[in-house]
Design a protein around this motif. Structure first.
Motif, PDB file in Angstrom:
ATOM      1  N   GLU A   1       0.780  -1.246   0.000  1.00 49.45           N
ATOM      2  CA  GLU A   1       0.000   0.000   0.000  1.00 49.45           C
ATOM      3  C   GLU A   1       0.809   1.293   0.000  1.00 49.45           C
TER       4      GLU A   1
ATOM      5  N   ARG B   1      -2.221   5.646   1.408  1.00 43.97           N
ATOM      6  CA  ARG B   1      -2.112   4.200   1.179  1.00 43.97           C
ATOM      7  C   ARG B   1      -2.736   3.865  -0.170  1.00 43.97           C
TER       8      ARG B   1
ATOM      9  N   GLU C   1      -4.801   1.831  -1.875  1.00 41.83           N
ATOM     10  CA  GLU C   1      -5.824   0.816  -1.630  1.00 41.83           C
ATOM     11  C   GLU C   1      -6.946   1.003  -2.633  1.00 41.83           C
TER      12      GLU C   1
ATOM     13  N   ARG D   1     -12.753   4.445   2.723  1.00 44.27           N
ATOM     14  CA  ARG D   1     -11.399   3.988   2.388  1.00 44.27           C
ATOM     15  C   ARG D   1     -10.876   4.836   1.232  1.00 44.27           C
TER      16      ARG D   1
HETATM   17 MG    MG Z   1      -5.695  -1.269   6.019  1.00 47.05          MG
END
Ligand code: MG
Ligand code: ATP
Length: 419
Positions: free
Chosen positions: A63, A112, A114, A120
């Motif tokens: 990530e 990150r 992701e 998120r």
């Molecule tokens: Mg995580």
């Protein structure tokens, strides 16, 4: 059209007010615990996270936003806040007695790579807490109390629960890991990541998004705790319940970062609406990390909360943190000759802390009143020829629906009297 990178957000208008209110509410709580802010760089040497968060963690192995600078040095946009704080502590020798115990908080973006989803993002904000220099069960309890104070201040205490676990420490850790490894080797259908984890870091398998659910019968960490660790865990559990947080022991909770020892926890949102993004605060004790990064042996505990997830929860529950963003006074200038003297009046009011506004777009009277309403203006003053001639003003109080005529030179005095 150039667009923002995937997984990032532009935050403005109502949402930015909400971010401000949320940050202020949380920071106010942290200050009651006598914490001070620490600010560290947004990029750091890649090695810092490889050595602390761990090579086999998802964060480091998949990530990180990595880049080489012009001299070919390996840097990353920071994926989390604990390792930078520890790096800073060692580099600045903040472990000297005069600074201890260190009680720090940080606020800022983390990065990150992701798959973006609700709650998120690729750039997200964390508010984190790190207490360094003490290894005491009473400090563990203080941390749990801090979590409770935060959810109380955010008015979400009935919507959350706390999962806790206690990671085996010291010599028992290796014994547990061997038992776990033996258990994991009995499976022949594990994902590619877990196959590597068994050899490199078996604990990580318990955190696997694919395989973790298969490990119901795995060796229980509680059975491997030393008697004193067991007693400490019990004390934390009963104290948390006394505080009123809904608390569960979750034996398979290991957390995604390698550096934890002892107490670990995740505060979760009870509603299903955030899906697998329901963990809003996560952390634990990391008594070995400072030493692992070549600092002195210095115990520590900390946690980080995901601001985007908290914002989502506030919105879903229509919680208004009640910060007053109303304008004290909105000026409507009809005769442009009054502009300069109005700016003068506004400067004086602002120097006394009043929030005031004036239209520079030459809007009509009607649309100016609309603007005043949109800004929740408490008072409105219209400045035209008459006001300039008589040097008087009519203050329209929008809350009490009253009007007061005053001398122009008395405006600040008048506003102060009304506070
Ligand atoms: Mg995580
Ligand atoms: P997850 O299991 O959801 O990926 P994590 O264990 O990777 O979380 P931590 O590293 O413990 O998360 O970070 C602490 C908190 O930061 C999380 O509980 C969450 O609230 C928030 N967080 C982590 N990753 C993201 C992200 N990509 N976007 C938004 N918030 C995040």
């Amino acid at each position: 059209m150039i667009q923002k990178p995937r997984g990032t957000q532009d935050i403005y208008e109502q949402k930015s007010k909400q971010y401000n209110a949320l940050e202020k509410t949380i920071i106010d709580v942290l200050k009651t615990y006598n914490l001070n802010e620490i600010r560290t760089p947004i990029f750091e040497a890649k090695e810092l996270f490889v050595r602390s968060v761990g090579e086999t963690s998802d964060v480091v192995s998949k990530e990180m936003y990595e880049f080489l600078d012009k001299k070919g040095r390996e840097f990353v946009l920071r994926p989390e806040g604990t390792a930078p704080v520890v790096r800073s502590l060692i580099e600045n020798k903040l472990y000297a007695q005069e600074y201890l115990p260190l009680k720090l908080y940080y606020v800022g973006p983390m990065f990150r790579y992701e798959r973006p989803q609700t709650g998120r993002y690729r750039q997200f904000e964390q508010i984190g807490v790190e207490l360094l220099g003490v290894d005491s069960v009473y400090q563990d309890l203080e941390i749990i109390g801090m979590l409770d104070s935060i959810v109380q201040a955010l008015k979400i205490s009935t919507q959350v629960e706390l999962d806790i676990n206690y990671l085996v420490t010291g010599e028992q850790r290796q014994i547990y890991i061997q038992a776990l490894k033996k258990y994991l080797l009995t499976f022949n259908d594990l994902c590619a990541d877990c196959t590597i984890r068994i050899q490199k870091n078996p604990l990580r398998a318990l955190d696997c998004k694919i395989d973790a659910k298969k490990f119901n019968a795995c060796p229980q960490m509680a059975d491997y705790l030393t008697p004193s660790d067991q007693a400490r865990m019990q004390m934390i559990l009963s104290a948390a319940q006394k505080i009123g947080l809904k608390t569960n022991i979750n034996q398979n909770l290991v957390r995604g970062l390698d550096y934890y020892t002892g107490l670990i926890f995740e505060l979760k949102y009870l509603s299903k609406s955030l899906g697998s993004q329901s963990t809003i605060i996560a952390g634990g004790r990391y008594n070995d990390l400072v030493e692992d990064l070549n600092g002195p042996a210095l115990p520590a505990i900390g946690f980080a909360m995901g601001v985007e997830r908290l914002i989502w929860i506030l919105e879903e529950n229509q919680i208004n943190l009640g910060h007053d963003d109303a304008l004290d006074l909105y000026f409507i200038v009809i005769n442009q000759q009054a502009m300069e003297s109005t700016l003068e009046l506004m400067r004086d009011l602002r120097n006394h802390g009043f929030k005031v506004e004036l239209d520079f777009l030459n809007r009509s009277l009607k649309s100016n009143f609309k603007q005043a309403e949109k800004n929740h203006a408490k008072n409105i003053i219209v400045l035209g020829d008459k006001e300039i001639q008589t040097q008087t003003l009519i203050v329209k109080n929008q809350i009490t629906n009253t009007q007061t005529e005053i001398a122009m030179t008395d405006l600040t005095k008048f506003m102060k009297a009304g506070q």
